[in-house]
Design a protein around this motif. Structure first.
Motif, mmCIF file in Angstrom:
data_model
loop_
_atom_site.group_PDB
_atom_site.id
_atom_site.type_symbol
_atom_site.label_atom_id
_atom_site.label_comp_id
_atom_site.label_asym_id
_atom_site.label_seq_id
_atom_site.Cartn_x
_atom_site.Cartn_y
_atom_site.Cartn_z
ATOM 1 N N MET A 199 59.559 131.299 78.200
ATOM 2 C CA MET A 199 58.521 131.612 79.180
ATOM 3 C C MET A 199 57.754 132.855 78.730
ATOM 4 S SD MET A 199 58.892 132.462 83.253
ATOM 5 C CE MET A 199 59.367 130.780 83.663
ATOM 6 N N PRO A 200 56.430 132.816 78.707
ATOM 7 C CA PRO A 200 55.657 133.993 78.283
ATOM 8 C C PRO A 200 55.607 135.050 79.385
ATOM 9 C CG PRO A 200 54.184 132.234 78.953
ATOM 10 C CD PRO A 200 55.574 131.662 79.021
ATOM 11 N N GLY A 201 55.141 136.228 78.992
ATOM 12 C CA GLY A 201 54.897 137.264 79.986
ATOM 13 C C GLY A 201 55.897 138.399 79.997
ATOM 14 N N PHE A 202 56.729 138.500 78.931
ATOM 15 C CA PHE A 202 57.730 139.562 78.880
ATOM 16 C C PHE A 202 57.646 140.271 77.531
ATOM 17 C CE2 PHE A 202 59.298 136.340 81.785
ATOM 18 C CZ PHE A 202 59.623 137.100 82.902
ATOM 19 N N ALA A 203 57.101 141.464 77.533
ATOM 20 C CA ALA A 203 57.019 142.281 76.319
ATOM 21 C C ALA A 203 58.262 143.157 76.248
ATOM 22 C CB ALA A 203 55.766 143.138 76.351
ATOM 23 N N LYS A 204 58.804 143.350 75.040
ATOM 24 C CA LYS A 204 60.054 144.091 74.865
ATOM 25 C C LYS A 204 59.798 145.487 74.291
ATOM 26 C CE LYS A 204 62.610 140.567 76.127
ATOM 27 N NZ LYS A 204 61.549 139.565 76.293
ATOM 28 N N ALA A 205 60.151 146.489 75.073
ATOM 29 C CA ALA A 205 60.079 147.865 74.622
ATOM 30 C C ALA A 205 61.447 148.303 74.105
ATOM 31 C CB ALA A 205 59.613 148.769 75.761
ATOM 32 N N ILE A 206 61.515 149.538 73.613
ATOM 33 C CA ILE A 206 62.757 150.104 73.099
ATOM 34 C C ILE A 206 63.384 150.954 74.195
ATOM 35 C CG2 ILE A 206 63.791 151.585 71.325
ATOM 36 C CD1 ILE A 206 61.329 150.900 69.585
ATOM 37 N N TYR A 207 64.637 150.685 74.492
ATOM 38 C CA TYR A 207 65.349 151.402 75.544
ATOM 39 C C TYR A 207 65.398 152.891 75.227
ATOM 40 C CZ TYR A 207 68.882 151.510 79.325
ATOM 41 O OH TYR A 207 69.578 151.715 80.497
ATOM 42 N N ASN A 208 65.186 153.704 76.250
ATOM 43 C CA ASN A 208 65.193 155.164 76.133
ATOM 44 C C ASN A 208 64.075 155.699 75.243
ATOM 45 O OD1 ASN A 208 67.272 155.947 77.888
ATOM 46 N ND2 ASN A 208 68.839 155.457 76.381
ATOM 47 N N ASP A 209 62.992 154.928 75.110
ATOM 48 C CA ASP A 209 61.834 155.337 74.317
ATOM 49 C C ASP A 209 60.583 155.118 75.168
ATOM 50 O OD1 ASP A 209 59.682 155.606 72.576
ATOM 51 O OD2 ASP A 209 60.695 154.639 70.911
ATOM 52 N N LEU A 210 60.161 156.166 75.859
ATOM 53 C CA LEU A 210 59.046 156.036 76.791
ATOM 54 C C LEU A 210 57.750 155.696 76.071
ATOM 55 C CD1 LEU A 210 58.522 156.290 79.845
ATOM 56 C CD2 LEU A 210 57.819 158.652 79.437
ATOM 57 N N ALA A 211 57.562 156.200 74.870
ATOM 58 C CA ALA A 211 56.333 155.920 74.119
ATOM 59 C C ALA A 211 56.213 154.430 73.818
ATOM 60 C CB ALA A 211 56.311 156.728 72.826
ATOM 61 N N SER A 212 57.344 153.755 73.574
ATOM 62 C CA SER A 212 57.290 152.320 73.281
ATOM 63 C C SER A 212 56.872 151.526 74.512
ATOM 64 C CB SER A 212 58.648 151.833 72.773
ATOM 65 O OG SER A 212 59.606 151.744 73.818
ATOM 66 N N VAL A 213 57.191 152.038 75.683
ATOM 67 C CA VAL A 213 56.755 151.376 76.924
ATOM 68 C C VAL A 213 55.252 151.552 77.094
ATOM 69 C CG1 VAL A 213 57.016 151.288 79.429
ATOM 70 C CG2 VAL A 213 59.007 151.770 77.985
ATOM 71 N N ARG A 214 54.803 152.783 76.960
ATOM 72 C CA ARG A 214 53.369 153.060 77.131
ATOM 73 C C ARG A 214 52.523 152.240 76.156
ATOM 74 N NH1 ARG A 214 50.213 157.041 79.532
ATOM 75 N NH2 ARG A 214 52.001 158.277 80.191
ATOM 76 N N ALA A 215 53.020 152.040 74.942
ATOM 77 C CA ALA A 215 52.264 151.310 73.929
ATOM 78 C C ALA A 215 52.072 149.843 74.283
ATOM 79 C CB ALA A 215 52.975 151.427 72.579
ATOM 80 N N LEU A 216 52.938 149.291 75.133
ATOM 81 C CA LEU A 216 52.870 147.871 75.490
ATOM 82 C C LEU A 216 52.042 147.608 76.745
ATOM 83 C CD1 LEU A 216 56.576 146.765 74.844
ATOM 84 C CD2 LEU A 216 54.568 146.197 73.464
ATOM 85 N N ILE A 217 51.687 148.633 77.475
ATOM 86 C CA ILE A 217 50.984 148.441 78.742
ATOM 87 C C ILE A 217 49.538 148.018 78.491
ATOM 88 C CG2 ILE A 217 50.162 149.602 80.830
ATOM 89 C CD1 ILE A 217 52.654 151.378 80.658
#
Length: 391
Positions: free
Chosen positions: A157-175
């Motif tokens: 199912m699409p719609g789920f991007a995977k960030a790196i746990y405990n890495d806030l910059a990786s979350v921001r980069a996917l938004i």
């Protein structure tokens, strides 16, 4: 083995040892031969009060003689009572009951997407994390970051991007413009009991507030006292928008919950449901469990037993030159340094101790929250003997 029970009649969805367990009592399981095992798996952190606790048995027996399931289209008193207890003790405003953690997480995904349709221009993508685990439905498998799960029942199912746990910059980069929420476990249990850092959790809350995103915490494993406090996220000083519970809330019966702030509760009639959702039999058991866990002194005792367990594990790690001991409450992992965990699980079972190895190089420990000091000492002694044999 009872010849009337044919193992091949059960689908082989996991390797199972030959023992058939016929009875449980508190911290222990008993097989068909009458042998006792100290159980530090407890249904994968399900049996918060141990096996066959009297409080659950009484609640089920009493409710079964009154009303089992009028259907989700009618109110019933146990569901109302349990929902009121959870709202009073969690800071959330509304509750939807389901039967499994995966079902609760599926509901959280649906609720976030519905909220995105109504309030964020149709945004629907949810950022989750590598090595995270959210369940075994198609949507929750897509949300899960377990390697290989994206192709297991392809297409995912699409719609789920995977960030790196405990890495806030990786979350921001996917938004992006289609992002509606961030979803995570406060402690990644299946990955080997890896906790989020306070900076990361608080940073996620601030980031979601800044960009108008929902923050979803999957507390299926960490909630209901398992990680120390009643709910793990409270230790970080944050307030999520959505929380899911499972495992411990039922104490062994199939029950889960989806909780949300009122501003996020946007399901319309027909959007969500389920034949067994909020049935009084399971909710009566859940209320008995939560009232027990919430009683004065209960979580203090569980925390003390968890500290005793952790101290013993650290001593064993030092003795055998092993790795990190990590966790909190009554959820711990011991890193072994080599892929001997499956052998240790087998040897421990032969010695009368049930363990879990979510990764080949580590062990996970999930005793009943009401374990006694003697039971913790017994388990540590058994584990020490097994480690000496294997290592």
């Amino acid at each position: 083995m009872n010849p009337s029970v044919l193992p091949h009649a059960l689908m082989p969805i996991t390797p199972r040892p030959q023992q058939i367990f016929v009875r449980g009592a508190g911290a222990r399981l008993f097989d068909e031969a009458g042998r006792s095992y100290l159980d530090w798996v407890q249904g994968w952190a399900v049996n918060a009060l141990g096996h066959a606790p009297a409080v659950i048995a009484a609640a089920l027996a009493q409710q079964a003689g009154v009303l089992i399931n009028p259907g989700p289209a009618f109110y019933n008193q146990p569901a109302l009572d349990l929902a009121a207890w959870l709202v009073a003790h969690s800071g959330f405003d509304q509750v939807f009951f389901a039967s499994s953690g995966a079902e609760a997480n599926e509901g959280a995904i649906k609720l976030a997407r519905k909220w995105g349709q109504l309030h964020k221009g149709g945004a629907h993508e949810i950022i989750t994390f590598s090595n995270g685990f959210h369940g075994r439905t198609l949507a929750t498998m897509a949300a899960t970051g377990k390697p290989g799960w994206d192709t297991l029942f392809a297409p995912a199912m699409p719609g789920f991007a995977k960030a790196i746990y405990n890495d806030l910059a990786s979350v921001r980069a996917l938004i992006g413009s289609q992002t509606v929420a961030v979803m995570l476990e406060p402690v990644q249990g299946e990955a080997g009991v890896i906790p989020a850092t306070p900076e990361f959790m608080q940073g996620l809350r601030a980031l979601c507030d800044e960009l108008g995103l929902l923050l979803i915490v999957d507390e299926v494993q960490t909630g209901c006292g398992r990680s120390g406090p009643l709910f793990a996220h409270s230790a970080y000083g944050i307030a999520p928008d959505i929380m899911t519970l499972g495992k411990g809330i039922g104490g062994g019966v199939p029950l889960s919950a989806l909780l949300a702030r009122e501003a996020v509760c946007c399901f319309e009639y027909g959007d969500q449901g389920g034949t067994y959702c909020g049935n009084p039999l399971m909710c009566a058991a859940g209320l008995a469990v939560m009232q027990t866990i919430g009683a004065p002194g209960f979580l203090d005792h569980a925390k003390a037993m968890g500290e005793k367990l952790a101290t013993g594990l650290r001593a064993l790690s030092t003795q055998f030159c092993l790795g990190e001991v990590r966790g909190s409450g009554m959820l711990w992992a011991l890193v072994l340094g080599s892929d001997v965990a499956p052998e240790i699980v087998t040897r421990a079972r032969e010695a009368g101790l049930l363990l879990n190895a979510p990764r080949p190089n580590l062990l996970r420990f999930m005793p009943a929250l009401n374990s006694s000091p003697a039971e913790i000492e017994e388990g540590l002694a058994l584990l020490g003997r097994v480690l000496a044999e294997v290592l």
